[in-house]
Enzyme design. Structure first.
Site, mmCIF file in Angstrom:
data_model
loop_
_atom_site.group_PDB
_atom_site.id
_atom_site.type_symbol
_atom_site.label_atom_id
_atom_site.label_comp_id
_atom_site.label_asym_id
_atom_site.label_seq_id
_atom_site.Cartn_x
_atom_site.Cartn_y
_atom_site.Cartn_z
ATOM 1 C CD GLU A 40 -2.808 -0.686 -0.018
ATOM 2 O OE1 GLU A 40 -3.086 0.428 -0.645
ATOM 3 O OE2 GLU A 40 -3.774 -1.653 -0.314
ATOM 4 C CB THR A 46 3.757 4.153 -7.594
ATOM 5 O OG1 THR A 46 4.305 4.988 -6.684
ATOM 6 C CG2 THR A 46 4.834 3.576 -8.581
ATOM 7 C CE1 TYR A 123 -7.130 2.757 0.029
ATOM 8 C CE2 TYR A 123 -4.923 3.118 0.025
ATOM 9 C CZ TYR A 123 -5.945 2.489 -0.227
ATOM 10 O OH TYR A 123 -5.732 1.498 -1.199
ATOM 11 C CG ASP A 141 -7.991 4.686 -3.246
ATOM 12 O OD1 ASP A 141 -9.084 4.742 -3.347
ATOM 13 O OD2 ASP A 141 -6.914 4.115 -3.669
#
Length: 349
Positions: A40, A46, A123, A141
């Site tokens: 995560e 990314t 998150y 998110d």
């Protein structure tokens, strides 16, 4: 807030779709807290496709919190090189040290305690707690906010804290107690593969399109609503590839600020007069090389390279300067992506 009856309506069709279509990702094979955590953090800012190879290499070298807590900073940065946002890696090590010192080497098992670790926000805490421990908490998110804003035709900016909290509350109400991790991962996969950003969702294959108000009204491209971004600041920089006997000079950046503590090619604002003599380098007049632009989240560097042949091997300060050959660069020193364009020919020599 305008809403369908409740977001609990999407649970059954979404989980059925997930069971048939979930992505095969290495961190899902053995979703321990450590594995979920590392994945995560890497996935922040990314793409999944870029993360997989880094994740596998990272775990091969640092398979647990103990090894992560004790790894050298340079080794950690080398493993992270290319992922960017290097503060993420530094926070990983800080958190691992806290896990070892305050939790007897065992990853915290409650959302509240997970949230206390450096670099972990709401998150990430929700993702770890739900996937690894089965806590019925949402992981909200950008992907999830986009899905919810289209489902609800949310007219407020998703950048606003109140909007995010309202959507989180609705998802908390909808959270299936028996499969919270799968529900969160199903939303992740839906946002990554179907409910795409930039006005291009694949609604024809979406398992919950019949619940979506934006789809009903043909307004998918209108959502989510976001606050306007501030323009990036542009900086012009001169970058120096200082060579001596098939080695180049590297400088370690200050411990605070942009790219804190990382190695770099010596550089300075293009508005300043050359600092080469101040640094102690004498020799031929610098030869102009290629230019390159690198974009950070809030700054754009427009860089001009200069080649410099140093007369000797003296360095300004051994603690913050080193000479590095091609093999050193490949194995030991992590340079940010901003400089990779300039050193690639050198490392391939």
């Amino acid at each position: 807030m305008k809403r369908i009856k409740d977001l609990g309506e999407i649970v059954t069709p979404l989980l059925a779709w997930y069971d048939e279509n979930k992505r095969a990702l290495p961190w899902r094979i053995d979703p321990t807290p450590y594995h979920v955590w590392i994945s995560e953090i890497m996935l922040q800012q990314t793409r999944v496709s870029a993360v997989i190879a880094y994740y596998l290499r990272f775990l091969a070298q640092l398979p647990n919190a103990s090894s992560l807590a004790s790894v050298s900073d340079d080794r950690l940065m080398k493993l992270w090189q290319g992922l960017g946002y290097y503060r993420r890696a530094k926070n990983l090590k800080k958190a691992a040290q806290i896990i070892m010192s305050d939790h007897d080497g065992i990853f915290p098992d409650s959302p509240h305690e997970i949230r206390k670790l450096p670099g972990i926000g709401e998150y990430t805490a929700g993702a770890i707690a739900s996937i690894a421990y089965g806590f019925p908490v949402p992981a909200v998110d950008g992907n999830v906010l986009r899905i919810a804003s289209r489902l609800l035709c949310e007219e407020r900016s998703i950048d606003a804290a109140k909007t995010r909290q309202d959507i989180t509350d609705l998802l908390q109400e909808a959270m299936p107690k028996d499969r919270p991790g799968d529900f969160n991962q199903a939303l992740m996969d839906l946002g990554a593969t179907i409910c795409l950003p930039k006005g291009a969702p694949l609604c024809g294959t979406c398992p919950i399109s019949s619940f979506c108000l934006a789809h009903r009204d043909g307004k998918e491209p209108n959502y989510p609503i976001k606050a306007p971004k501030k323009p990036r600041r542009i900086e012009y920089r001169n970058v120096y590839l200082i060579l001596h006997q098939n080695k180049i000079a590297l400088h370690r950046r200050p411990k605070k600020g942009l790219l804190a503590g990382l190695w770099e090619l010596p550089n300075e604002s293009a508005e300043k007069s050359s600092s080469l003599r101040k640094w102690g380098f004498t020799g031929n007049i610098p030869a102009k090389g290629p230019s390159h632009t690198h974009i950070f989240s809030h700054i754009e560097w427009r860089m001009q390279l200069f080649f410099v042949e140093a007369e000797g091997d003296s360095l300004p300060a051994k603690s913050t300067w080193v000479w590095a050959g091609p093999e050193d660069l490949r194995r030991s020193y992590a340079l940010p992506s901003a400089f990779q364009f300039f050193i690639q020919p050198f490392t391939e020599s």
